[in-house]
Write an enzyme that holds these catalytic residues in place. Sequence first.
Site, short mmCIF file in Angstrom:
data_model
loop_
_atom_site.label_atom_id
_atom_site.label_comp_id
_atom_site.label_asym_id
_atom_site.label_seq_id
_atom_site.Cartn_x
_atom_site.Cartn_y
_atom_site.Cartn_z
N THR A 237 -70.51 76.77 4.53
CA THR A 237 -69.41 75.82 4.52
C THR A 237 -68.17 76.52 5.05
O THR A 237 -68.11 77.76 5.07
CB THR A 237 -69.14 75.29 3.10
OG1 THR A 237 -68.07 74.32 3.14
CG2 THR A 237 -68.73 76.42 2.15
N CYS B 130 -64.06 52.31 5.80
CA CYS B 130 -65.34 52.79 6.33
C CYS B 130 -66.49 51.92 5.83
O CYS B 130 -67.45 51.66 6.58
CB CYS B 130 -65.56 54.25 5.95
SG CYS B 130 -64.55 55.40 6.90
#
Length: 416
Positions: free
Chosen positions: A203, A372
């Site tokens: 990450t 979204c």
Amino acid sequence: MQAIERALEQRLAPQGVPLAVVLPGGRRLGSADPAVTLRLHELAPLAHLATGQIGHVAEAYVEGRLDIDGSMRDLMEVAAVLVGDAPLAGDAARPLTWWSNLMRTVKSRVRHQLDADAQQVQFHYDVSDEFYALWLDERRVYSCAYWKDPAMTLDGAQAAKLDHICRKLMLREGERFLDIGAGWGGLLLWAAEHYGVRADGITLSKNQHAHVNRLIDERGLRGRVTMNLCDYRDLPEGEPYDSIASVGMFEHVGHANLPVYFHQVRRLLKPGGLLMNHGITAGGTRNHQLGAGMGEFIERYIFPGGELMHLSHVLKVMSEAGLEPVDMENLRPHYARTLWAWSDRLESQLVKARDLTRESVVRAYRLYLAGCAMSFEQGWISLQQMLATRPDHDMTTGNMRGAQSRFPFNREYIYR
């Protein structure tokens, strides 16, 4: 200004949109019985409403230049009518000449250099772990759930998604598994605990890196699971992985770097191995972000550097990198339902959310999650699970001659 007011009323009246707009002086426009009321503190957003530039209206809300009365679900019903087909227009409004293509590539390359990508990821994910925990599931899986059973809870649907991916990848005990963009560790830990793989995750978020490493120690997985703070481009090409997953990450790679990304994945993947590339794609073939100002809103307030590409383009670049696409699954309505679940959870805890972060962040995420959800429902954006292999060029590999990988070329294995 009267011309703009007339234009807005002409836009609303024929379709019976249940929207009222209260101007700074108190005068009202629109429906007499609205589901949603916008209270403007200045007149500038009025022109954006009249032209359907919803993204700019959203910016005014985040910056406190207007307030909203009404639920997010009702607001999105209104927004869908106001924007029409504009979200899919994107770049289609002007010819995609060689010059505009070149400028897009140059801009993409600049904004996706190593330092820039790290800053963009941290801008998004390092807002506050506690803020995300308010509305994500118990594992903090920040990607599309899989509603295998309509009666599932969000937690159940996210667990079903994690297992769906592991089954597609045919994970086996003792094999090496890489999770690119591992988030808060949901898939990484699921794969290790349920399938016995040796799992590595990466990450660019400092918060996520610290969180997952705490979980690794708490669950006694140190030595079997690692979580590293690094870019996919910096991964060493030593012992290749049997399987690789990239979930909700590739849409942040950028148009210019997509070939780099897939070539790197191929180098990291063992010949005959499987890749799961799960991510958001554009609904239209010629737009790299949502129109009507929605793409600019997400770029500015939510995730800078995000770029959408149509599935057809992604598969082309993937194939040119030496990866063979073997199975596609469209989970678009699954993501709409996931986002509505997140939105509803956030809406139910707005007081706590405001204690954890800034008011502008709460406002931005209220619109982002609901917007979204609407966009996936409308088909303006999509969610694709793209399964691919790195062929080993051995005609005897697999259960069918010419398979050249472990993929069985049917779907029975996923559901057994």
